[in-house]
Write a protein that holds these residues in place. Structure first.
Motif, PDB file in Angstrom:
ATOM      1  N   ILE A 137      43.777  56.345 -35.926  1.00 56.36           N
ATOM      2  CA  ILE A 137      43.208  56.689 -34.627  1.00 56.36           C
ATOM      3  C   ILE A 137      42.071  57.671 -34.862  1.00 56.36           C
ATOM      4  O   ILE A 137      42.236  58.656 -35.592  1.00 56.36           O
ATOM      5  N   ILE A 138      40.916  57.403 -34.261  1.00 53.20           N
ATOM      6  CA  ILE A 138      39.797  58.340 -34.339  1.00 53.20           C
ATOM      7  C   ILE A 138      39.868  59.228 -33.105  1.00 53.20           C
ATOM      8  O   ILE A 138      39.783  58.749 -31.980  1.00 53.20           O
ATOM      9  N   MET A 139      40.030  60.519 -33.340  1.00 47.12           N
ATOM     10  CA  MET A 139      40.162  61.470 -32.243  1.00 47.12           C
ATOM     11  C   MET A 139      38.821  62.126 -31.962  1.00 47.12           C
ATOM     12  O   MET A 139      38.203  62.703 -32.848  1.00 47.12           O
ATOM     13  N   ILE A 166      45.416  60.042 -38.233  1.00 50.76           N
ATOM     14  CA  ILE A 166      44.460  60.500 -37.225  1.00 50.76           C
ATOM     15  C   ILE A 166      43.241  61.052 -37.934  1.00 50.76           C
ATOM     16  O   ILE A 166      43.355  61.925 -38.803  1.00 50.76           O
ATOM     17  N   LEU A 167      42.085  60.555 -37.568  1.00 54.29           N
ATOM     18  CA  LEU A 167      40.825  61.039 -38.107  1.00 54.29           C
ATOM     19  C   LEU A 167      40.133  61.805 -36.985  1.00 54.29           C
ATOM     20  O   LEU A 167      39.795  61.220 -35.954  1.00 54.29           O
ATOM     21  N   ILE A 168      39.981  63.103 -37.164  1.00 54.16           N
ATOM     22  CA  ILE A 168      39.426  63.954 -36.114  1.00 54.16           C
ATOM     23  C   ILE A 168      37.940  64.175 -36.365  1.00 54.16           C
ATOM     24  O   ILE A 168      37.559  64.737 -37.385  1.00 54.16           O
ATOM     25  N   ASP A 169      37.120  63.727 -35.415  1.00 47.91           N
ATOM     26  CA  ASP A 169      35.669  63.899 -35.500  1.00 47.91           C
ATOM     27  C   ASP A 169      35.276  65.093 -34.638  1.00 47.91           C
ATOM     28  O   ASP A 169      35.357  65.032 -33.422  1.00 47.91           O
ATOM     29  N   THR A 170      34.865  66.177 -35.280  1.00 46.31           N
ATOM     30  CA  THR A 170      34.445  67.368 -34.531  1.00 46.31           C
ATOM     31  C   THR A 170      32.938  67.591 -34.630  1.00 46.31           C
ATOM     32  O   THR A 170      32.449  68.654 -34.283  1.00 46.31           O
ATOM     33  N   THR A 171      32.209  66.574 -35.087  1.00 46.02           N
ATOM     34  CA  THR A 171      30.777  66.750 -35.333  1.00 46.02           C
ATOM     35  C   THR A 171      29.930  66.747 -34.071  1.00 46.02           C
ATOM     36  O   THR A 171      28.868  67.371 -34.042  1.00 46.02           O
ATOM     37  N   GLY A 172      30.346  65.998 -33.064  1.00 45.57           N
ATOM     38  CA  GLY A 172      29.512  65.853 -31.877  1.00 45.57           C
ATOM     39  C   GLY A 172      28.303  64.958 -32.118  1.00 45.57           C
ATOM     40  O   GLY A 172      27.375  64.940 -31.322  1.00 45.57           O
ATOM     41  N   VAL A 173      28.312  64.211 -33.209  1.00 46.76           N
ATOM     42  CA  VAL A 173      27.182  63.358 -33.583  1.00 46.76           C
ATOM     43  C   VAL A 173      27.544  61.898 -33.294  1.00 46.76           C
ATOM     44  O   VAL A 173      28.493  61.359 -33.878  1.00 46.76           O
TER      45      VAL A 173
END
Length: 138
Positions: free
Chosen positions: A98-100, A71-78
């Motif tokens: 999975i990109i979360m 799981i790759l968690i994107d928390t950037t909001g970009v």
């Protein structure tokens, strides 16, 4: 085959990523395989290094781990980051990772804390910058 460890990469180690990273590091069934942020002094980057986890200023380094990330968690909001991560998975044929999205991360943190947690990014959606610009021009 049973899964006993979930390998997670975190992209964005600031206000949203750091509390989530703290929870991930505390879970014995999670292996944080990498943390990315443009700012090497971001709180989550310092936290990751303190826990001997790999850090990078290039989010594509985490994506390059391929199937070594569940799981790759994107928390950037970009939007660019989100789009580039998706493109990277397609380019490499990675159908495992999975990109979360950040909203799911906020949901998870909110559930664990018993209340809705705030993020600095506000509402994050899947519209591209071009789409956003077109709708605001009306």
């Amino acid at each position: 085959m049973p899964v006993d460890t979930i390998r997670v990469g975190v992209v964005g180690a600031g206000e949203t990523g750091t509390p989530l990273l703290r929870q991930l590091l505390a879970a014995d069934f999670v292996d944080v395989v990498g943390v990315a942020d443009l700012d090497p002094e971001a709180p989550g980057m310092k936290l990751a290094r303190a826990h001997a986890r790999p850090t990078t200023d290039d989010f594509e380094d985490i994506a390059a781990l391929g199937e070594g990330v569940d799981i790759l968690i994107d928390t950037t909001g970009v939007a660019f980051v989100r789009d580039r991560l998706r493109a990277r998975m397609q380019e490499t044929g990675n159908r495992h990772t999975i990109i979360m999205h950040e909203r799911i991360a906020v949901l998870m943190m909110s559930l664990s804390q018993g209340h809705l947690v705030a993020t600095k990014h506000g509402v994050v959606d899947y519209e591209s910058p071009a789409t956003l610009g077109a709708s605001s021009a009306e």
